[in-house]
Design a protein around this motif. Structure first.
Motif, PDB file in Angstrom:
ATOM      1  N   LYS A   1       5.032  10.575   2.874  1.00  0.00           N
ATOM      2  CA  LYS A   1       5.072  12.034   2.752  1.00  0.00           C
ATOM      3  C   LYS A   1       6.474  12.496   2.373  1.00  0.00           C
ATOM      4  CE  LYS A   1       1.290  13.338   5.839  1.00  0.00           C
ATOM      5  NZ  LYS A   1       0.932  13.939   7.148  1.00  0.00           N
ATOM      6  N   GLY A   2       6.520  13.393   1.401  1.00  0.00           N
ATOM      7  CA  GLY A   2       7.801  13.917   0.945  1.00  0.00           C
ATOM      8  C   GLY A   2       8.462  13.072  -0.117  1.00  0.00           C
ATOM      9  N   ARG A   3       7.955  11.867  -0.338  1.00  0.00           N
ATOM     10  CA  ARG A   3       8.536  10.985  -1.341  1.00  0.00           C
ATOM     11  C   ARG A   3       7.570  10.695  -2.490  1.00  0.00           C
ATOM     12  NH1 ARG A   3       9.767   5.891  -0.083  1.00  0.00           N
ATOM     13  NH2 ARG A   3       8.161   5.683   1.536  1.00  0.00           N
TER      14      ARG A   3
END
Length: 114
Positions: free
Chosen positions: A63-65
């Motif tokens: 998540k977020g990457r």
């Protein structure tokens, strides 16, 4: 449905890669597409999925990457992977689901190493 994955390779930590998965056949029947990965000695795990509606789900570890997307024709799914870490090293598999039946493409190797 047939799935063809591509885009893997060797990248340094912190780098980026973009995986592509081209679907052919009964594309209109696909409920969702996704990416899974399997590291040596480990079980295959979910990375990200995208539903026909456009909704997405991600593993907490990415998540977020990572970002999963699908083209307007819904024939190709992408996985944009940023800020890659050595622990992201694995064979990445594309998957599509029609009703409750999963279909798999061949894997593409992603290696994150300096």
């Amino acid at each position: 449905v047939q799935l063809q994955a591509s885009g893997g390779g060797l990248v340094q930590p912190g780098g980026s890669l973009r995986l592509s998965c081209v679907a052919s056949g009964s594309i209109s029947s696909i409920n969702l597409m996704g990416w899974y990965r399997q590291a040596p000695g480990k079980a295959r795990e979910l990375v990200a999925i995208i539903f026909t509606s456009g909704s997405t789900n991600y593993a907490d570890s990415v998540k977020g990457r990572f970002t999963i997307s699908r083209d307007s024709a819904r024939s190709t799914a992408y996985l944009q992977m940023n800020s890659l870490k050595p622990e992201d090293t694995a064979v990445y598999y594309c998957s599509a689901q029609i009703r409750l039946t999963p279909y798999w493409g061949q894997g593409t190797q992603v290696t994150v190493s300096s």
